[in-house]
Design a protein around this motif. Sequence first.
Motif, PDB file in Angstrom:
ATOM      1  N   CYS A  98       0.861  -1.168  -0.296  1.00 36.05           N
ATOM      2  CA  CYS A  98      -0.137   0.118   0.014  1.00 36.05           C
ATOM      3  C   CYS A  98       0.982   1.285   0.081  1.00 36.05           C
ATOM      4  O   CYS A  98       1.898   1.336   0.639  1.00 36.05           O
ATOM      5  N   ASP A  99       0.281   2.286  -0.507  1.00 36.85           N
ATOM      6  CA  ASP A  99       1.128   3.539  -0.574  1.00 36.85           C
ATOM      7  C   ASP A  99      -0.032   4.394   0.098  1.00 36.85           C
ATOM      8  O   ASP A  99      -1.374   4.552  -0.465  1.00 36.85           O
ATOM      9  N   GLU A 100       0.472   5.094   1.151  1.00 39.60           N
ATOM     10  CA  GLU A 100      -0.045   5.719   1.940  1.00 39.60           C
ATOM     11  C   GLU A 100      -0.636   7.038   1.436  1.00 39.60           C
ATOM     12  O   GLU A 100      -0.126   7.768   0.839  1.00 39.60           O
ATOM     13  N   ASN A 101      -2.109   7.296   1.574  1.00 32.73           N
ATOM     14  CA  ASN A 101      -2.633   8.672   0.893  1.00 32.73           C
ATOM     15  C   ASN A 101      -3.451   9.440   2.063  1.00 32.73           C
ATOM     16  O   ASN A 101      -4.536   9.091   2.324  1.00 32.73           O
ATOM     17  N   TYR A 102      -2.755  10.545   2.741  1.00 34.04           N
ATOM     18  CA  TYR A 102      -3.342  11.075   3.812  1.00 34.04           C
ATOM     19  C   TYR A 102      -4.808  11.674   3.453  1.00 34.04           C
ATOM     20  O   TYR A 102      -4.877  12.313   2.439  1.00 34.04           O
ATOM     21  N   GLY A 103      -5.760  11.331   4.109  1.00 39.43           N
ATOM     22  CA  GLY A 103      -6.853  11.786   3.783  1.00 39.43           C
ATOM     23  C   GLY A 103      -7.807  11.231   2.678  1.00 39.43           C
ATOM     24  O   GLY A 103      -8.779  11.733   2.531  1.00 39.43           O
ATOM     25  N   ASN A 104      -7.256  10.452   2.004  1.00 38.35           N
ATOM     26  CA  ASN A 104      -7.845   9.668   0.908  1.00 38.35           C
ATOM     27  C   ASN A 104      -7.570   8.083   1.132  1.00 38.35           C
ATOM     28  O   ASN A 104      -6.815   7.773   1.884  1.00 38.35           O
ATOM     29  N   PRO A 105      -8.289   7.308   0.359  1.00 36.60           N
ATOM     30  CA  PRO A 105      -8.043   5.975   0.716  1.00 36.60           C
ATOM     31  C   PRO A 105      -6.594   5.839   0.022  1.00 36.60           C
ATOM     32  O   PRO A 105      -6.022   6.194  -0.979  1.00 36.60           O
ATOM     33  N   ASP A 106      -5.848   4.538   0.759  1.00 39.61           N
ATOM     34  CA  ASP A 106      -4.562   4.164   0.319  1.00 39.61           C
ATOM     35  C   ASP A 106      -4.727   3.454  -0.987  1.00 39.61           C
ATOM     36  O   ASP A 106      -5.667   2.932  -1.522  1.00 39.61           O
ATOM     37  N   ASP A 107      -3.516   3.487  -1.790  1.00 44.04           N
ATOM     38  CA  ASP A 107      -3.440   2.838  -3.020  1.00 44.04           C
ATOM     39  C   ASP A 107      -3.077   1.246  -2.733  1.00 44.04           C
ATOM     40  O   ASP A 107      -1.604   1.403  -2.351  1.00 44.04           O
ATOM     41  N   CYS A 108      -3.738   0.519  -2.731  1.00 46.16           N
ATOM     42  CA  CYS A 108      -3.081  -1.019  -2.421  1.00 46.16           C
ATOM     43  C   CYS A 108      -3.460  -2.017  -3.322  1.00 46.16           C
ATOM     44  O   CYS A 108      -4.346  -1.955  -4.257  1.00 46.16           O
ATOM     45  N   SER A 109      -2.603  -2.907  -3.354  1.00 47.15           N
ATOM     46  CA  SER A 109      -2.694  -4.211  -4.156  1.00 47.15           C
ATOM     47  C   SER A 109      -3.698  -5.121  -3.643  1.00 47.15           C
ATOM     48  O   SER A 109      -4.204  -4.801  -2.442  1.00 47.15           O
ATOM     49  N   GLY A 110      -3.977  -6.172  -4.403  1.00 47.52           N
ATOM     50  CA  GLY A 110      -4.861  -7.109  -3.811  1.00 47.52           C
ATOM     51  C   GLY A 110      -3.882  -8.009  -3.011  1.00 47.52           C
ATOM     52  O   GLY A 110      -2.967  -7.834  -2.774  1.00 47.52           O
TER      53      GLY A 110
END
Length: 114
Positions: A98-110
Amino acid sequence: MNRVRFVAAALLTGALAVPTVTAVAADAYGGGAHAWSPAAGDSGRIAVKDNSKDGDPVKTEYYRTASPDTKRTLWNHSGPGTTSYSGDGSRVYKFKACDENYGNPDDCSGWVIP
């Protein structure tokens, strides 16, 4: 006939003694995060690398066989191009990057199974 039984028993014992499951390397990509296991050739370790330049940390969430109901998180706050490694433990059996995105949903793989 006894010799045939002995040879058959020896072959069966040998076959059971040889491990039938080996760790297969698996990778997960989520946003700028890259996670993989086994890490450093050890099925009890996982790694996460930050491949983005957005200034946000990356993480991998994972589960181990010794505690299958406990989700663990390995963070990498060190910045672009760096890699963090977990400590050694029981085999990692499921993980995602996962790439953390403050205030937004994280960008995660399955979820990935090594």
